[in-house]
Enzyme design. Structure first.
Site, PDB file in Angstrom:
ATOM      1  N   ASN A 184      -2.143   2.666   5.866  1.00  0.00           N
ATOM      2  CA  ASN A 184      -1.226   1.556   5.566  1.00  0.00           C
ATOM      3  C   ASN A 184      -0.977   0.798   6.860  1.00  0.00           C
ATOM      4  O   ASN A 184      -0.871   1.423   7.909  1.00  0.00           O
ATOM      5  CB  ASN A 184       0.140   2.085   5.103  1.00  0.00           C
ATOM      6  CG  ASN A 184       0.104   2.560   3.672  1.00  0.00           C
ATOM      7  OD1 ASN A 184      -0.913   2.452   2.999  1.00  0.00           O
ATOM      8  ND2 ASN A 184       1.224   3.090   3.215  1.00  0.00           N
ATOM      9  N   GLY A 185      -0.805  -0.495   6.771  1.00  0.00           N
ATOM     10  CA  GLY A 185      -0.495  -1.282   7.965  1.00  0.00           C
ATOM     11  C   GLY A 185      -1.648  -2.203   8.313  1.00  0.00           C
ATOM     12  O   GLY A 185      -2.420  -2.617   7.446  1.00  0.00           O
TER      13      GLY A 185
ATOM     14  N   TRP B 279      -2.829  -2.774  -1.704  1.00  0.00           N
ATOM     15  CA  TRP B 279      -2.420  -4.149  -2.024  1.00  0.00           C
ATOM     16  C   TRP B 279      -3.248  -5.017  -1.086  1.00  0.00           C
ATOM     17  O   TRP B 279      -3.028  -5.027   0.119  1.00  0.00           O
ATOM     18  CB  TRP B 279      -0.924  -4.299  -1.774  1.00  0.00           C
ATOM     19  CG  TRP B 279      -0.382  -5.667  -2.094  1.00  0.00           C
ATOM     20  CD1 TRP B 279      -0.415  -6.776  -1.305  1.00  0.00           C
ATOM     21  CD2 TRP B 279       0.286  -6.055  -3.286  1.00  0.00           C
ATOM     22  NE1 TRP B 279       0.201  -7.814  -1.948  1.00  0.00           N
ATOM     23  CE2 TRP B 279       0.635  -7.419  -3.153  1.00  0.00           C
ATOM     24  CE3 TRP B 279       0.623  -5.385  -4.464  1.00  0.00           C
ATOM     25  CZ2 TRP B 279       1.305  -8.111  -4.153  1.00  0.00           C
ATOM     26  CZ3 TRP B 279       1.296  -6.088  -5.447  1.00  0.00           C
ATOM     27  CH2 TRP B 279       1.627  -7.436  -5.295  1.00  0.00           C
TER      28      TRP B 279
ATOM     29  N   GLU C 119      19.014 -22.781  -4.301  1.00  0.00           N
ATOM     30  CA  GLU C 119      18.647 -21.375  -4.405  1.00  0.00           C
ATOM     31  C   GLU C 119      19.853 -20.480  -4.083  1.00  0.00           C
ATOM     32  O   GLU C 119      20.086 -19.483  -4.766  1.00  0.00           O
ATOM     33  CB  GLU C 119      17.459 -21.087  -3.465  1.00  0.00           C
ATOM     34  CG  GLU C 119      17.001 -19.646  -3.410  1.00  0.00           C
ATOM     35  CD  GLU C 119      16.597 -19.049  -4.745  1.00  0.00           C
ATOM     36  OE1 GLU C 119      16.466 -19.800  -5.741  1.00  0.00           O
ATOM     37  OE2 GLU C 119      16.428 -17.821  -4.808  1.00  0.00           O
TER      38      GLU C 119
ATOM     39  N   ARG D 150       5.655  -0.096  -5.946  1.00  0.00           N
ATOM     40  CA  ARG D 150       5.495  -0.933  -4.750  1.00  0.00           C
ATOM     41  C   ARG D 150       4.455  -2.033  -4.946  1.00  0.00           C
ATOM     42  O   ARG D 150       4.359  -2.953  -4.143  1.00  0.00           O
ATOM     43  CB  ARG D 150       5.075  -0.058  -3.563  1.00  0.00           C
ATOM     44  CG  ARG D 150       6.095   1.002  -3.236  1.00  0.00           C
ATOM     45  CD  ARG D 150       5.570   1.930  -2.179  1.00  0.00           C
ATOM     46  NE  ARG D 150       5.371   1.236  -0.923  1.00  0.00           N
ATOM     47  CZ  ARG D 150       6.329   1.012  -0.045  1.00  0.00           C
ATOM     48  NH1 ARG D 150       7.537   1.449  -0.291  1.00  0.00           N
ATOM     49  NH2 ARG D 150       6.080   0.376   1.069  1.00  0.00           N
TER      50      ARG D 150
ATOM     51  N   GLU E 125      23.818 -15.930 -10.501  1.00  0.00           N
ATOM     52  CA  GLU E 125      23.128 -14.869 -11.240  1.00  0.00           C
ATOM     53  C   GLU E 125      23.828 -13.520 -11.121  1.00  0.00           C
ATOM     54  O   GLU E 125      23.914 -12.785 -12.094  1.00  0.00           O
ATOM     55  CB  GLU E 125      21.699 -14.692 -10.700  1.00  0.00           C
ATOM     56  CG  GLU E 125      20.743 -15.768 -11.110  1.00  0.00           C
ATOM     57  CD  GLU E 125      19.325 -15.436 -10.647  1.00  0.00           C
ATOM     58  OE1 GLU E 125      19.082 -15.419  -9.425  1.00  0.00           O
ATOM     59  OE2 GLU E 125      18.466 -15.193 -11.497  1.00  0.00           O
TER      60      GLU E 125
ATOM     61  N   CYS F 161       0.822  -1.207   0.000  1.00  0.00           N
ATOM     62  CA  CYS F 161       0.000   0.000   0.000  1.00  0.00           C
ATOM     63  C   CYS F 161       0.858   1.259   0.000  1.00  0.00           C
ATOM     64  O   CYS F 161       1.988   1.263   0.474  1.00  0.00           O
ATOM     65  CB  CYS F 161      -0.882   0.015   1.230  1.00  0.00           C
ATOM     66  SG  CYS F 161      -1.940  -1.422   1.326  1.00  0.00           S
TER      67      CYS F 161
ATOM     68  N   LYS G 179      13.963 -10.061 -15.917  1.00  0.00           N
ATOM     69  CA  LYS G 179      13.141 -10.321 -14.729  1.00  0.00           C
ATOM     70  C   LYS G 179      12.041 -11.324 -15.042  1.00  0.00           C
ATOM     71  O   LYS G 179      11.736 -12.204 -14.252  1.00  0.00           O
ATOM     72  CB  LYS G 179      12.558  -8.994 -14.209  1.00  0.00           C
ATOM     73  CG  LYS G 179      11.718  -9.135 -12.946  1.00  0.00           C
ATOM     74  CD  LYS G 179      12.586  -9.539 -11.755  1.00  0.00           C
ATOM     75  CE  LYS G 179      11.779  -9.899 -10.530  1.00  0.00           C
ATOM     76  NZ  LYS G 179      12.535 -10.702  -9.574  1.00  0.00           N
TER      77      LYS G 179
ATOM     78  N   LYS H 243      21.446 -17.838  -6.716  1.00  0.00           N
ATOM     79  CA  LYS H 243      21.628 -16.406  -6.402  1.00  0.00           C
ATOM     80  C   LYS H 243      23.057 -15.986  -6.727  1.00  0.00           C
ATOM     81  O   LYS H 243      23.274 -14.968  -7.360  1.00  0.00           O
ATOM     82  CB  LYS H 243      21.363 -16.108  -4.915  1.00  0.00           C
ATOM     83  CG  LYS H 243      19.948 -16.099  -4.406  1.00  0.00           C
ATOM     84  CD  LYS H 243      19.063 -15.020  -4.933  1.00  0.00           C
ATOM     85  CE  LYS H 243      18.515 -15.322  -6.293  1.00  0.00           C
ATOM     86  NZ  LYS H 243      17.400 -16.137  -6.482  1.00  0.00           N
TER      87      LYS H 243
ATOM     88  N   HIS I 212      29.519 -39.126  -4.102  1.00  0.00           N
ATOM     89  CA  HIS I 212      29.281 -39.918  -5.315  1.00  0.00           C
ATOM     90  C   HIS I 212      29.862 -39.241  -6.558  1.00  0.00           C
ATOM     91  O   HIS I 212      29.445 -39.536  -7.677  1.00  0.00           O
ATOM     92  CB  HIS I 212      27.782 -40.171  -5.485  1.00  0.00           C
ATOM     93  CG  HIS I 212      27.214 -40.978  -4.362  1.00  0.00           C
ATOM     94  ND1 HIS I 212      27.483 -42.318  -4.191  1.00  0.00           N
ATOM     95  CD2 HIS I 212      26.431 -40.613  -3.317  1.00  0.00           C
ATOM     96  CE1 HIS I 212      26.873 -42.764  -3.099  1.00  0.00           C
ATOM     97  NE2 HIS I 212      26.233 -41.726  -2.545  1.00  0.00           N
TER      98      HIS I 212
HETATM   99  O1  M6R Z   1       8.384 -15.223 -12.510  1.00  0.00           O
HETATM  100  P1  M6R Z   1       8.783 -16.662 -12.247  1.00  0.00           P
HETATM  101  O2  M6R Z   1       8.822 -16.994 -10.820  1.00  0.00           O
HETATM  102  O3  M6R Z   1       7.983 -17.622 -13.050  1.00  0.00           O
HETATM  103  O4  M6R Z   1      10.277 -16.741 -12.806  1.00  0.00           O
HETATM  104  C1  M6R Z   1      10.956 -17.945 -12.822  1.00  0.00           C
HETATM  105  C2  M6R Z   1      12.448 -17.722 -13.027  1.00  0.00           C
HETATM  106  O5  M6R Z   1      12.693 -17.107 -14.251  1.00  0.00           O
HETATM  107  C3  M6R Z   1      13.039 -16.859 -11.908  1.00  0.00           C
HETATM  108  O6  M6R Z   1      12.804 -17.417 -10.657  1.00  0.00           O
HETATM  109  C4  M6R Z   1      14.557 -16.704 -12.104  1.00  0.00           C
HETATM  110  O7  M6R Z   1      15.197 -17.919 -11.890  1.00  0.00           O
HETATM  111  C5  M6R Z   1      15.091 -15.610 -11.178  1.00  0.00           C
HETATM  112  N1  M6R Z   1      15.997 -14.785 -11.870  1.00  0.00           N
HETATM  113  C6  M6R Z   1      15.726 -16.139  -9.949  1.00  0.00           C
HETATM  114  O8  M6R Z   1      16.404 -15.199  -9.208  1.00  0.00           O
END
Ligand code: M6R
Length: 617
Positions: free
Chosen positions: A99-100, A75, A493, A27, A500, A2, A612, A497, A516
């Site tokens: 908000n809140g 939101w 994950e 936001r 990337e 919000c 993204k 990170k 293994h």
């Molecule tokens: O929007 P989505 O969650 O479907 O996207 C999936 C992947 O493209 C996304 O998670 C990607 O791996 C990110 N860059 C991870 O940081």
């Protein structure tokens, strides 16, 4: 999330409010509204969806002179994104934006209804305006009624209220949610000591950006502050009711940095936001002893013997975490699919399978295609998504929104945290439906869920420790993030990170699998980031790390328990449960990637070659 704006002055109030709301769009929101009090009359407009809808509704409306206006982007948390639930909320002759969360709204509402007040929305916010109007009948003036109302609210809030009983005034209150007031005085330049009686316009907002270009100086309210502004004054009282002067500081005129709230990168801001957004994810869903998903029809689970989870990237890692929780708590067979693989492998789909897609954006082409395939095959479908009205949300039979707010960093952080939170809740929701876990155990898990926001708070100490540590991990021939059970998807994950945003080679591996094959790579230039939860397979995971340590791999262990075989050690706090350790370790791996990437001089928010939202194959 919000957003709030407010304006009192003689300029074009409608435009100032709408422009301010636009600055808060990043936001995330699903409805918006404004209310303007001009010449003793209110004009109010609300619209669901994007701000263009609100602009469209207000296109024939103009403000001509002095007015007091408030605006809001919502939101949805309490109640669906509808016009009735959008702010500002109306009493008999006052409007409020908020908000809140008002934690005691249910009891206030009950009492007001008993006294004959009619509520139009499902929100917690609406109680504020009705309670204010109730108090107005017994108190001497609007300020007294407002301060009494504030003292009766529990929870977190930033509030603006306009009322016909004080038509040239905006009332405000802040506790736990950010808000600031800015001034723009033609004849006063850059002074931090303002003459508080000077006649000038007043601008309010829940963050800096809407005020940039309008104000040179702003006062950030502190928790407990409340009061009012007129064209002549800004009157602030502190939490004890003592009057205090505003403290003005110069407003930076850089919009991008204002959006980052002082953080170096959006990713960093989003890591810090996780405590708040997870609170939003939990809001209204975590009951005393069980989980509620008002958005789900329980019949969705009738006749279901298997759950198939399908996603890409980070969302896939959240899905993998869910696969452990569903089998452990819901006792339902759960399979996992990478969307880009699933769509081309002639999969067998049977109708007793609930097909669940997970996506931050709701637009990822591969995942969307698998959803279409599942629908075509006649399967029931559910989407766990962050973006309302996205393609997946529109297509699936049912939807749970993760409420992470807009995620700007390409490397996903808060989206992952909220997905895992939803899955933990969903595993307990299904457990209750299927009677697969005793009520007492569900109740314990529910109380643990409430603890997540505390465990994902980033402390200065932790961030400093990781910042210092990061300088030792800028070279080498690769990283292995290792873990067992749900800490394996967390290892995946963590490695994703790092890859990337640092462009260093990193792999996530199940701890027990290293011997293994990958252990052949062990030497001092191989960095192992070992996830060692106290409450899940600790001894077994420890032995796996010792095997690597014996072969001279450089070990960075993350655990609540001291581990003497590690070269580096990041200590998380003592947790009651492995899932809380999961969330604490998640913060550590996110910060480690961030700090390594910053030291390497990379663009953290827009890493090379990545987008993204991947809307192509
Ligand atoms: O929007 P989505 O969650 O479907 O996207 C999936 C992947 O493209 C996304 O998670 C990607 O791996 C990110 N860059 C991870 O940081």
């Amino acid at each position: 999330m919000c957003g709030i704006v407010g304006y009192l002055g003689e300029k074009n109030t409608k435009e100032i409010l709408l422009d301010g709301l636009k600055e808060l769009e990043y936001r995330g929101y699903d409805s918006a509204g404004i209310a303007v009090l001009e010449n003793g009359n209110f004009s109010n407009f609300k619209a669901v969806g994007k701000l263009v809808n609100l602009e469209d509704k207000t296109k024939d409306y103009e403000t001509k002179g002095f007015a007091a206006g408030i605006g809001h982007t919502r939101w949805a948390t309490h109640g669906k994104p509808t016009e009735l639930n959008a702010h500002p909320h109306l009493g008999e002759s006052s409007y409020v934006v908020h908000n809140g969360i008002i934690e005691n709204y249910a009891e206030i509402k009950k009492e007001l209804i008993r006294k004959g007040v009619t509520f139009l929305s499902q929100t917690d916010t609406e109680v504020i305006v009705h309670q204010f109007e109730k108090n107005l009948k017994s108190e001497l003036n609007a300020l007294k009624a407002f301060s009494k109302t504030i003292s009766e609210l529990n929870g977190a809030y930033a509030i603006l209220l306009v009322t016909k009983s004080e038509p040239d005034t905006i009332f405000f209150a802040k506790h736990g949610s950010p808000m600031l007031v800015g001034i723009s005085c033609d004849d006063n330049e850059g002074s931090s000591e303002r003459d508080n009686t000077m006649s000038c316009e007043k601008y309010f907002a829940s963050s800096d950006t809407p005020l940039i270009g309008h104000c040179s100086d702003v006062n950030y309210f502190e928790d407990g502050d409340y009061g009012y502004v007129t064209s002549d004054e800004i009157v602030i009282f502190d939490k004890d009711g003592a009057k205090k002067d505003p403290i003005f500081s110069a407003l930076s005129q850089n919009k991008l940095s204002a959006q980052k709230d002082g953080f170096r990168f959006f990713m960093e801001k989003e890591i810090y936001e996780q405590s708040d957004v997870i609170s939003d994810t939990l809001m209204g869903r975590v009951g005393d002893e069980e989980i509620h998903f008002d958005e789900l029809d329980k019949t969705l689970f009738n006749g279901i013997n298997e759950i198939k989870l399908c996603a890409c990237g980070t969302s896939y890692h959240a899905a993998m975490t869910a696969s452990y929780l569903f089998e452990r708590y819901s006792k339902i067979r759960t399979t996992l699919e990478i969307a880009s693989e699933f769509r081309y492998r002639d999969p067998i789909m049977s109708k007793d399978t609930l097909f669940v897609v997970i996506s931050q954006s709701g637009e990822t082409a591969d995942t969307l295609e698998t959803l279409k395939m599942a629908k075509k095959a006649g399967l029931k479908t559910l989407v766990i998504c962050n973006v309302d009205n996205s393609s997946m949300v529109r297509l699936a039979d049912a939807c749970i929104l993760t409420r992470a707010g807009i995620e700007k960093g390409v490397a996903s952080t808060k989206a992952f945290a909220t997905q895992v939170t939803v899955f933990w809740m969903l595993s307990l929701y299904i457990a209750k439906l299927k009677n697969s876990l005793e009520d007492q155990k569900i109740a314990r898990q529910v109380s643990l869920l409430r603890e997540i926001p505390t465990h994902v708070k980033v402390t200065d100490e932790m961030h400093e420790r990781i910042k210092r540590l990061s300088k030792r991990y800028l070279h080498g021939h690769g990283f292995f993030f290792i873990g067992r059970d749900v800490f394996y998807p967390l290892a995946l994950e963590g490695a994703l990170k790092l890859k990337e945003i640092s462009y260093l080679h990193a792999e996530g591996y199940p701890s027990g699998e290293m011997k293994h094959g990958p252990i052949a790579l062990a030497d001092p230039e191989l960095f192992t980031i070992a996830l060692l939860p106290e409450h899940l397979h600790y001894e077994k995971s420890k032995s796996n790390v010792e095997e690597l340590s014996a072969r001279d791999s450089t070990i960075c262990a993350i655990s609540a328990l001291e581990f003497d075989k590690a070269d580096d050690f990041v200590q998380i706090s003592t947790c009651q449960d492995y899932m809380l350790e999961f969330f604490e370790m998640m913060i550590v791996v996110q910060l480690l990637s961030l700090e390594i990437s910053i030291r390497l001089g990379n663009d953290v928010d827009m890493p090379r070659n990545l987008a993204k939202s991947v809307t192509v194959e």
